[in-house]
Design a protein around this motif. Structure first.
Motif, PDB file in Angstrom:
ATOM      1  N   PHE A 157      14.569  29.504   6.099  1.00  0.00           N
ATOM      2  CA  PHE A 157      14.246  30.902   5.845  1.00  0.00           C
ATOM      3  C   PHE A 157      14.463  31.270   4.381  1.00  0.00           C
ATOM      4  N   VAL A 158      13.725  32.307   3.975  1.00  0.00           N
ATOM      5  CA  VAL A 158      13.943  33.007   2.717  1.00  0.00           C
ATOM      6  C   VAL A 158      14.088  34.472   3.090  1.00  0.00           C
ATOM      7  N   ASP A 159      15.165  35.108   2.663  1.00  0.00           N
ATOM      8  CA  ASP A 159      15.423  36.477   3.091  1.00  0.00           C
ATOM      9  C   ASP A 159      16.029  37.270   1.943  1.00  0.00           C
ATOM     10  N   ASP A 307       7.956  26.313   0.839  1.00  0.00           N
ATOM     11  CA  ASP A 307       8.835  25.586   1.756  1.00  0.00           C
ATOM     12  C   ASP A 307       8.043  25.010   2.926  1.00  0.00           C
ATOM     13  N   LEU A 308       7.143  25.818   3.494  1.00  0.00           N
ATOM     14  CA  LEU A 308       6.376  25.360   4.650  1.00  0.00           C
ATOM     15  C   LEU A 308       5.427  24.229   4.276  1.00  0.00           C
ATOM     16  N   VAL A 309       4.730  24.373   3.174  1.00  0.00           N
ATOM     17  CA  VAL A 309       3.792  23.323   2.756  1.00  0.00           C
ATOM     18  C   VAL A 309       4.556  22.034   2.449  1.00  0.00           C
ATOM     19  N   GLY A 314       5.752  16.564   4.091  1.00  0.00           N
ATOM     20  CA  GLY A 314       6.828  15.588   4.040  1.00  0.00           C
ATOM     21  C   GLY A 314       7.549  15.507   2.719  1.00  0.00           C
ATOM     22  N   ARG A 315       7.468  16.554   1.900  1.00  0.00           N
ATOM     23  CA  ARG A 315       8.113  16.537   0.594  1.00  0.00           C
ATOM     24  C   ARG A 315       9.596  16.886   0.678  1.00  0.00           C
ATOM     25  N   ARG A 316      10.000  17.548   1.768  1.00  0.00           N
ATOM     26  CA  ARG A 316      11.412  17.855   1.957  1.00  0.00           C
ATOM     27  C   ARG A 316      11.696  17.931   3.445  1.00  0.00           C
ATOM     28  N   VAL A 317      12.923  17.557   3.800  1.00  0.00           N
ATOM     29  CA  VAL A 317      13.290  17.528   5.215  1.00  0.00           C
ATOM     30  C   VAL A 317      14.487  18.431   5.507  1.00  0.00           C
ATOM     31  N   GLU A 318      15.279  18.781   4.470  1.00  0.00           N
ATOM     32  CA  GLU A 318      16.422  19.660   4.704  1.00  0.00           C
ATOM     33  C   GLU A 318      15.923  21.094   4.891  1.00  0.00           C
ATOM     34  N   ALA A 319      16.722  21.894   5.558  1.00  0.00           N
ATOM     35  CA  ALA A 319      16.332  23.270   5.861  1.00  0.00           C
ATOM     36  C   ALA A 319      16.862  24.210   4.784  1.00  0.00           C
TER      37      ALA A 319
END
Length: 343
Positions: A157-159, A307-309, A314-319
């Motif tokens: 998330f971004v908030d 973040d979604l793209v 597969g460019r990032r896996v951490e949340a």
């Protein structure tokens, strides 16, 4: 039920986006992978959705932005998020589908996901306990959020940082010498759109108000111009005799300012007004222009798309869990309290 793109992906042992690339040719995949996808499609008798095929011109795919429709419509400040997300998706090579079904239509959202129409989803206007999160978590479709529910472990998330948002506003009016504040809030019930941000802002108000020794009267106004006029009547007749307004209700604030002018109350000479989460365009449309404490909506929306793209590709896996600090913009509605009203 007909097979979905996710079914094909599981059988072929690839990601859902890889199935999309095999169908559209937007990205190069190996011959062996393409053959696995084609065999899975044949085995499941999978027919690609015509809508998805029609949008195959995008380099990446299709993202859905779930901005739930509500009875109060869409404000210009809220639309800034939609416009920024659209622009960022285009920049990243994706189409953006605006999904405006009601916030509690989880069945409709489930259909959108199961039919394989989109490559990922961005949720907006999250509530404290948001059923949409469970639907998307079960689907295994990549998704992220603008906002967050109370239980956010493992979520992307971004908030806005609502604690900082309210504290900046409280400090601003307190530094101007005001000690009696009218909080122009919203008559919103969970799980209605807007209830999540409202709950966070309301909860965040108590501590800085106590620390700055402010007396606060809260008014729950309808999200409308008439609701703002009614709020001014409550303000004008309040035994607290507030000298400053902190508003978290864009539509009602317009009616409040109109009613104040009609009653001969001068802003900021008679009352200071600070608006929360209102964009620059809306702030400049009143006379005088509104002082605002606002998170950068365009930056938040663009970050959520990125973040979604990155997750899809597969460019990032951490949340990532990002809280964005607000910006105070002092305009024409900030004024010092009269000497008799100061602490």
């Amino acid at each position: 039920m007909p097979a979905t793109r996710d079914d094909v992906a599981r059988l072929a042992g690839v990601s859902s986006s890889t199935v999309s690339y095999a169908l559209s040719g937007r990205r190069t995949i190996s011959a062996a992978t393409r053959q696995r996808v084609e065999r899975a499609m044949a085995e499941l008798n999978y027919t690609p959705n015509a809508f998805a095929r029609g949008l195959a011109g995008a380099r990446g795919g299709i993202l859905a932005l779930h901005y739930p429709y509500g009875r109060r419509g869409v404000t210009s400040s809220e639309f800034e998020y939609v416009a920024a997300a659209t622009d960022r998706a285009r920049h990243r090579g994706y189409h953006l589908l605006l999904w405006s079904n009601p916030i509690d239509d989880v069945e409709g959202l489930g259909s959108l996901v199961s039919e394989g129409l989109v490559d990922g989803v961005i949720l907006m206007e999250l509530t404290a306990h948001d059923d949409r999160v469970a639907v998307l978590s079960r689907s295994r479709l990549p998704f992220t959020n603008i906002g967050r529910p109370d239980e956010a472990d493992g979520l992307w998330f971004v908030d806005a940082d609502y604690e900082a948002l309210v504290r900046v506003a409280v400090d601003h009016v307190a530094d101007l010498g005001h000690r009696r504040v009218f909080f122009l809030s919203q008559a919103v019930q969970s799980p209605e759109r807007g209830s999540g941000p409202l709950a966070r802002a309301t909860a965040a108000l108590a501590r800085p108000a106590r620390e700055r020794r402010l007396e606060v009267e809260t008014h729950l106004a309808e999200n409308s111009v008439p609701g703002g006029r009614e709020a001014f009547s409550a303000f004008d007749s309040s035994p607290l005799r507030p000298t400053a307004v902190i508003a978290f209700n864009e539509m009602a604030l317009a009616g409040f300012v109109q009613a104040a002018a009609t009653a001969g109350r001068l802003i900021p000479a008679d009352v200071t007004v600070v608006a929360l989460s209102i964009g620059d365009l809306a702030a400049e449309m009143t006379s005088p222009p509104l002082t605002t404490v606002t998170p950068p909506g365009a930056e938040i929306a663009a970050a959520a798309v990125d973040d979604l793209v990155d997750r899809i590709e597969g460019r990032r896996v951490e949340a990532p869990q990002v809280l964005v600090r607000p910006r105070l913009t002092v305009r024409g509605t900030s004024g010092t309290a009269s000497r008799g009203d100061r602490p």
